[in-house]
Design an enzyme around this catalytic site. Structure first.
Site, PDB file in Angstrom:
ATOM      1  N   HIS A 129      40.351  46.305  39.682  1.00 17.82           N
ATOM      2  CA  HIS A 129      39.460  46.735  40.776  1.00 17.82           C
ATOM      3  C   HIS A 129      38.426  47.748  40.276  1.00 17.82           C
ATOM      4  O   HIS A 129      38.710  48.934  40.164  1.00 17.82           O
ATOM      5  CB  HIS A 129      40.309  47.365  41.889  1.00 17.82           C
ATOM      6  CG  HIS A 129      39.537  47.638  43.156  1.00 17.82           C
ATOM      7  ND1 HIS A 129      40.144  47.726  44.387  1.00 17.82           N
ATOM      8  CD2 HIS A 129      38.227  47.859  43.389  1.00 17.82           C
ATOM      9  CE1 HIS A 129      39.233  47.987  45.306  1.00 17.82           C
ATOM     10  NE2 HIS A 129      38.061  48.086  44.737  1.00 17.82           N
TER      11      HIS A 129
ATOM     12  N   GLY B 155      33.754  57.161  47.211  1.00 16.69           N
ATOM     13  CA  GLY B 155      34.257  56.712  45.914  1.00 16.69           C
ATOM     14  C   GLY B 155      34.145  57.706  44.784  1.00 16.69           C
ATOM     15  O   GLY B 155      33.366  58.656  44.818  1.00 16.69           O
TER      16      GLY B 155
ATOM     17  N   ASN C 146      30.609  43.386  45.787  1.00 16.60           N
ATOM     18  CA  ASN C 146      29.663  44.068  46.705  1.00 16.60           C
ATOM     19  C   ASN C 146      28.457  44.649  45.958  1.00 16.60           C
ATOM     20  O   ASN C 146      28.113  45.816  46.082  1.00 16.60           O
ATOM     21  CB  ASN C 146      30.373  45.155  47.519  1.00 16.60           C
ATOM     22  CG  ASN C 146      30.967  46.254  46.665  1.00 16.60           C
ATOM     23  OD1 ASN C 146      31.225  46.054  45.483  1.00 16.60           O
ATOM     24  ND2 ASN C 146      31.173  47.418  47.257  1.00 16.60           N
TER      25      ASN C 146
ATOM     26  N   ASP D 224      39.576  51.507  41.042  1.00 12.62           N
ATOM     27  CA  ASP D 224      38.519  51.455  42.068  1.00 12.62           C
ATOM     28  C   ASP D 224      37.306  52.270  41.607  1.00 12.62           C
ATOM     29  O   ASP D 224      36.698  53.005  42.394  1.00 12.62           O
ATOM     30  CB  ASP D 224      39.034  51.935  43.439  1.00 12.62           C
ATOM     31  CG  ASP D 224      38.087  51.554  44.582  1.00 12.62           C
ATOM     32  OD1 ASP D 224      37.049  50.906  44.324  1.00 12.62           O
ATOM     33  OD2 ASP D 224      38.396  51.908  45.738  1.00 12.62           O
TER      34      ASP D 224
ATOM     35  N   LEU E 231      30.832  47.559  39.165  1.00 13.22           N
ATOM     36  CA  LEU E 231      29.924  47.743  38.026  1.00 13.22           C
ATOM     37  C   LEU E 231      28.456  47.781  38.458  1.00 13.22           C
ATOM     38  O   LEU E 231      27.581  47.983  37.632  1.00 13.22           O
ATOM     39  CB  LEU E 231      30.162  46.666  36.968  1.00 13.22           C
ATOM     40  CG  LEU E 231      31.572  46.643  36.361  1.00 13.22           C
ATOM     41  CD1 LEU E 231      31.653  45.633  35.220  1.00 13.22           C
ATOM     42  CD2 LEU E 231      32.016  48.026  35.883  1.00 13.22           C
TER      43      LEU E 231
END
Ligand SMILES: [Zn+2]
Length: 429
Positions: free
Chosen positions: A60, A325, A94, A306, A63
């Protein structure tokens, strides 16, 4: 030229190995494994004091290419992977545009072939444009090399849509990776609902906003028979639901991130550090404890970073407005070594399972084991290397780490992809 890796402590629970052993590599594969192997005409690399394990896989990551190359590219992101000891990564779809068709997925594969420092296992979207209303071109993406499907970043809100997507993914024998988030319950939430949201005066995100979709997707897994992988589980309640599904024998797996394992809602203070703004949010100390227990007892299959790069100017906003994030590729292994292995809670064998063997099993990749004939995808760890996480030290284009300032012990020393070094003595090559 053939390569002889000499004198490392080699650990691989899949073949019952833990000892000082030499490994000979030729033509990208392990040619020989044994004590005091003869060097012959091999190049010899002395790895005394190091630990050598099957190469790490991160299921996960983000990039950002195409569309947001100022945050990260396939090149910079896979450099970060190599630095972190990873031989392969799964980029989420995404991007801008969303990876929802064969040609868009092909672009990722071809770019990685040209400039990648790790293997790329692209994940296609479940729905067109991540809108959650229409199926993506799943068949075309499989033909171009898609390994899995996910609408990561958003939960699929429509139950029928999710069911249809799982029916299709099953036909292609692809795992569906689910970001579990009920938009009705979560709304504009930015921190865990409860003490933290009250104390900080920020909109709350209840545990149930995640758990309701975990329960739904497990029900749909039962209905469709499609393999289901729950992304970034964060709550004790979510762990309980997944544990029950596994006991029932359903084809369910799940991942946890280092930030959800080692940080909690109390880490967010009146400094409103936006690097601690996560989706899903940091939860309670009890949740962290439940996640760590579940990682050790096998309920949680793997650790995923992530990795979510953002530019400094994007994170330098009010907490409500900043994007979610943290980056993670370069700190995941050091955090697990420091907080779980050095503390004696986790064995190296379990570390290999959760960062190497289980990710490959979830993706149905060819296994990598320390035995003759296996692909030479290897990670060498320096268990005594101390470093302080700092904004200047990253291969990633972004520096939005939730762990800035922490001293960590243990990091990747060498990384080999099919016998070729991508990291050598801690330097990306
Ligand atoms: Zn997600």
């Amino acid at each position: 030229m053939a390569l002889l890796l000499k004198g490392a402590r080699v650990i691989d629970p899949a073949v019952g190995l833990d000892g000082i052993i030499d490994i000979k590599i030729g033509d990208g594969r392990i040619a020989d494994v044994g004590k005091d192997l003869d060097a012959g005409d091999c190049e010899v690399r002395d790895l005394a004091g190091m630990i050598l394990i099957p190469g790490l896989i991160d299921v996960h990551v983000h990039l950002r290419e195409p569309g947001q190359e100022y945050k990260e590219t396939i090149e910079s992101g896979t450099r970060a992977a190599a630095k972190g000891g990873f031989v392969g990564v799964c980029p989420m779809p995404n991007t801008k545009p969303v990876c929802d068709s064969g040609p868009r997925l092909r672009y990722l594969v071809e770019t990685a072939e040209k400039c990648g420092y790790a293997r790329l296992y692209p994940v296609g979207s479940l729905s067109t444009g991540l809108a959650g209303t229409q199926l993506s071109e799943m068949g075309d993406m499989v033909a171009q090399g898609a390994i899995a499907f996910s609408d990561d970043g958003r939960g699929v809100q429509n139950d029928g849509m999710m069911r249809r997507a799982m029916d299709y993914a099953k036909m292609f024998d692809c795992v569906v990776m689910s970001h579990c988030q009920s938009e009705d319950l979560v709304g504009n939430g930015v921190v865990n609902e409860g003490v933290a949201s009250t104390r900080l005066g920020l909109a709350g995100w209840p545990a149930e906003g995640e758990e309701i979709q975990i329960a739904r997707d497990i029900a749909l897994c039962r209905l469709t028979g499609c393999r289901l992988h729950i992304q970034h589980v964060t709550t004790a309640g979510g762990v309980k639901i997944i544990r029950a599904a596994k006991l029932e024998g359903l084809p369910v797996s799940c991942e946890v991130t280092p930030h959800h394992l080692f940080l909690d809602e109390d880490s967010i203070d009146t400094g409103y550090n936006t690097n601690l703004k996560m989706n899903p949010p940091l939860r309670t100390k009890d949740d962290c404890a439940a996640l760590q227990d579940a990682l050790l007892d096998g309920t949680i299959d793997c650790i995923a970073s992530d990795h979510a790069p953002h530019a400094a100017h994007e994170k330098a906003l009010e907490f409500e407005l900043a994007p979610f994030g943290t980056i993670g590729l370069e700190t995941t292994l050091p955090l697990v070594l420091t907080n779980m292995v050095r503390s004696g809670r986790m064995s190296y064998a379990r570390l290999v399972d959760v960062l190497s063997h289980n990710p490959r099993r979830i993706l149905k990749l060819e296994p990598v084991t320390i035995e003759r004939g296996s692909s030479a995808d290897l990670t060498v760890i320096d268990p005594e290397a101390h470093f302080v996480v700092s904004v200047d030290g990253f291969e990633s284009k972004s520096a939005n780490s939730a762990f800035i300032g922490e001293t960590l012990v243990g990091m990747a020393y060498d990384t080999y992809v099919a016998g070729v070094a991508t990291l050598c003595s801690g330097k990306v090559v």
